[in-house]
Design a protein around this motif. Sequence first.
Motif, PDB file in Angstrom:
ATOM      1  N   LEU A  56     -13.135  29.925  42.929  1.00 57.78           N
ATOM      2  CA  LEU A  56     -14.280  29.271  43.559  1.00 57.78           C
ATOM      3  C   LEU A  56     -15.530  29.572  42.755  1.00 57.78           C
ATOM      4  O   LEU A  56     -15.703  30.668  42.236  1.00 57.78           O
ATOM      5  N   GLY A  57     -16.396  28.558  42.650  1.00 55.18           N
ATOM      6  CA  GLY A  57     -17.620  28.703  41.868  1.00 55.18           C
ATOM      7  C   GLY A  57     -17.495  28.160  40.454  1.00 55.18           C
ATOM      8  O   GLY A  57     -18.489  28.075  39.732  1.00 55.18           O
ATOM      9  N   THR A  58     -16.286  27.776  40.048  1.00 52.59           N
ATOM     10  CA  THR A  58     -16.086  27.216  38.710  1.00 52.59           C
ATOM     11  C   THR A  58     -16.831  25.892  38.588  1.00 52.59           C
ATOM     12  O   THR A  58     -16.889  25.103  39.530  1.00 52.59           O
ATOM     13  N   ASP A  59     -17.419  25.639  37.417  1.00 53.21           N
ATOM     14  CA  ASP A  59     -18.152  24.402  37.170  1.00 53.21           C
ATOM     15  C   ASP A  59     -17.227  23.189  37.183  1.00 53.21           C
ATOM     16  O   ASP A  59     -16.088  23.254  36.715  1.00 53.21           O
ATOM     17  N   TYR A  60     -17.764  22.093  37.663  1.00 51.70           N
ATOM     18  CA  TYR A  60     -17.052  20.817  37.708  1.00 51.70           C
ATOM     19  C   TYR A  60     -16.480  20.452  36.339  1.00 51.70           C
ATOM     20  O   TYR A  60     -15.309  20.116  36.219  1.00 51.70           O
ATOM     21  N   SER A  61     -17.305  20.526  35.303  1.00 48.83           N
ATOM     22  CA  SER A  61     -16.873  20.125  33.962  1.00 48.83           C
ATOM     23  C   SER A  61     -15.726  20.995  33.457  1.00 48.83           C
ATOM     24  O   SER A  61     -14.817  20.511  32.784  1.00 48.83           O
ATOM     25  N   VAL A  63     -13.400  22.431  35.296  1.00 47.11           N
ATOM     26  CA  VAL A  63     -12.186  22.026  36.011  1.00 47.11           C
ATOM     27  C   VAL A  63     -11.664  20.707  35.444  1.00 47.11           C
ATOM     28  O   VAL A  63     -10.462  20.562  35.189  1.00 47.11           O
ATOM     29  N   VAL A  64     -12.545  19.752  35.214  1.00 55.01           N
ATOM     30  CA  VAL A  64     -12.123  18.461  34.668  1.00 55.01           C
ATOM     31  C   VAL A  64     -11.487  18.656  33.290  1.00 55.01           C
ATOM     32  O   VAL A  64     -10.469  18.034  32.983  1.00 55.01           O
ATOM     33  N   ASN A  65     -12.053  19.539  32.481  1.00 58.43           N
ATOM     34  CA  ASN A  65     -11.467  19.805  31.165  1.00 58.43           C
ATOM     35  C   ASN A  65     -10.098  20.458  31.280  1.00 58.43           C
ATOM     36  O   ASN A  65      -9.224  20.246  30.448  1.00 58.43           O
ATOM     37  N   THR A  66      -9.892  21.259  32.309  1.00 57.69           N
ATOM     38  CA  THR A  66      -8.612  21.915  32.521  1.00 57.69           C
ATOM     39  C   THR A  66      -7.541  20.927  32.968  1.00 57.69           C
ATOM     40  O   THR A  66      -6.407  20.980  32.520  1.00 57.69           O
ATOM     41  N   PHE A  67      -7.919  20.008  33.855  1.00 53.78           N
ATOM     42  CA  PHE A  67      -6.953  19.101  34.462  1.00 53.78           C
ATOM     43  C   PHE A  67      -6.851  17.749  33.785  1.00 53.78           C
ATOM     44  O   PHE A  67      -5.863  17.073  33.931  1.00 53.78           O
ATOM     45  N   SER A  68      -7.875  17.320  33.144  1.00 54.49           N
ATOM     46  CA  SER A  68      -7.919  15.967  32.603  1.00 54.49           C
ATOM     47  C   SER A  68      -8.354  15.015  33.712  1.00 54.49           C
ATOM     48  O   SER A  68      -9.044  15.412  34.641  1.00 54.49           O
ATOM     49  N   THR A  69      -7.902  13.779  33.656  1.00 51.60           N
ATOM     50  CA  THR A  69      -8.345  12.747  34.590  1.00 51.60           C
ATOM     51  C   THR A  69      -7.668  12.898  35.948  1.00 51.60           C
ATOM     52  O   THR A  69      -6.449  12.973  36.024  1.00 51.60           O
ATOM     53  N   PRO A  70      -8.461  12.919  37.028  1.00 51.96           N
ATOM     54  CA  PRO A  70      -7.852  13.015  38.360  1.00 51.96           C
ATOM     55  C   PRO A  70      -7.169  11.709  38.738  1.00 51.96           C
ATOM     56  O   PRO A  70      -7.465  10.646  38.189  1.00 51.96           O
ATOM     57  N   ASP A  71      -6.254  11.800  39.690  1.00 53.78           N
ATOM     58  CA  ASP A  71      -5.591  10.595  40.183  1.00 53.78           C
ATOM     59  C   ASP A  71      -6.548   9.753  41.026  1.00 53.78           C
ATOM     60  O   ASP A  71      -6.464   8.533  41.014  1.00 53.78           O
ATOM     61  N   LEU A 107      -9.686  18.711  45.330  1.00 60.53           N
ATOM     62  CA  LEU A 107     -10.559  19.801  44.881  1.00 60.53           C
ATOM     63  C   LEU A 107     -11.969  19.400  45.277  1.00 60.53           C
ATOM     64  O   LEU A 107     -12.428  18.306  44.955  1.00 60.53           O
ATOM     65  N   LEU A 108     -12.670  20.275  45.972  1.00 55.54           N
ATOM     66  CA  LEU A 108     -13.977  19.957  46.540  1.00 55.54           C
ATOM     67  C   LEU A 108     -15.081  20.711  45.803  1.00 55.54           C
ATOM     68  O   LEU A 108     -15.028  21.941  45.681  1.00 55.54           O
ATOM     69  N   PHE A 109     -16.058  19.944  45.326  1.00 54.53           N
ATOM     70  CA  PHE A 109     -17.200  20.512  44.606  1.00 54.53           C
ATOM     71  C   PHE A 109     -18.476  20.219  45.380  1.00 54.53           C
ATOM     72  O   PHE A 109     -18.641  19.135  45.935  1.00 54.53           O
ATOM     73  N   LYS A 110     -19.364  21.210  45.405  1.00 56.04           N
ATOM     74  CA  LYS A 110     -20.685  21.025  46.007  1.00 56.04           C
ATOM     75  C   LYS A 110     -21.706  21.350  44.926  1.00 56.04           C
ATOM     76  O   LYS A 110     -21.692  22.461  44.361  1.00 56.04           O
ATOM     77  N   ASP A 111     -22.530  20.360  44.621  1.00 57.78           N
ATOM     78  CA  ASP A 111     -23.549  20.509  43.585  1.00 57.78           C
ATOM     79  C   ASP A 111     -22.962  21.053  42.281  1.00 57.78           C
ATOM     80  O   ASP A 111     -23.526  21.942  41.637  1.00 57.78           O
ATOM     81  N   GLY A 112     -21.801  20.527  41.895  1.00 58.93           N
ATOM     82  CA  GLY A 112     -21.207  20.856  40.606  1.00 58.93           C
ATOM     83  C   GLY A 112     -20.404  22.140  40.550  1.00 58.93           C
ATOM     84  O   GLY A 112     -19.949  22.546  39.489  1.00 58.93           O
ATOM     85  N   LYS A 113     -20.195  22.799  41.695  1.00 62.41           N
ATOM     86  CA  LYS A 113     -19.426  24.038  41.738  1.00 62.41           C
ATOM     87  C   LYS A 113     -18.236  23.874  42.691  1.00 62.41           C
ATOM     88  O   LYS A 113     -18.370  23.292  43.771  1.00 62.41           O
ATOM     89  N   LEU A 114     -17.091  24.413  42.303  1.00 61.49           N
ATOM     90  CA  LEU A 114     -15.903  24.349  43.146  1.00 61.49           C
ATOM     91  C   LEU A 114     -16.120  25.216  44.386  1.00 61.49           C
ATOM     92  O   LEU A 114     -16.393  26.406  44.291  1.00 61.49           O
ATOM     93  N   VAL A 115     -16.007  24.587  45.568  1.00 60.88           N
ATOM     94  CA  VAL A 115     -16.210  25.326  46.817  1.00 60.88           C
ATOM     95  C   VAL A 115     -14.951  25.383  47.668  1.00 60.88           C
ATOM     96  O   VAL A 115     -14.926  26.062  48.690  1.00 60.88           O
ATOM     97  N   GLY A 116     -13.904  24.672  47.247  1.00 63.68           N
ATOM     98  CA  GLY A 116     -12.659  24.721  47.993  1.00 63.68           C
ATOM     99  C   GLY A 116     -11.662  23.725  47.469  1.00 63.68           C
ATOM    100  O   GLY A 116     -11.985  22.854  46.661  1.00 63.68           O
TER     101      GLY A 116
END
Length: 126
Positions: A56-61, A63-71, A107-116
């Motif tokens: 939790l708290g990981t930056d949006y970018s 996570v996207v770089n880790t996973f690639s394109t979401p479904d 994956l839920l992000f709030k203001d660019g940070k993973l919150v859940g």
Amino acid sequence: MKKLLLTALLSAPLLTGCVVAVSDGEVDHGWASDYNNNDWRHTQKMNRDKIAKLVLGTDYSSVVNTFSTPDFSESLEKEGAVYQVLYFATHSKHSDGKTTKDECTPLLFKDGKLVGFGETALKALL
């Protein structure tokens, strides 16, 4: 012979057509033609492994770089905060080559940070 050639040339525009693709809310990964292949299982296992390691708290970018394109992806603004939801396939119910949201983990992000992540986090937002 000239009549045949002339007929063929004049008929060509009438024989053309168009293809219309209609989305039914599912993502087609091209697995349908080869759904016995285990690639989709491998991808979903990798997604589950990556989700299990999220902090939790990981930056949006990041996570996207880790996973690639979401479904699937969604975003909204609520009470002055920007929420983004990324959905990754983790538990297909059918090996039909199509992914639906109920086969994904959000994956839920709030203001660019993973919150859940997961349904519990998503329901808390709603």
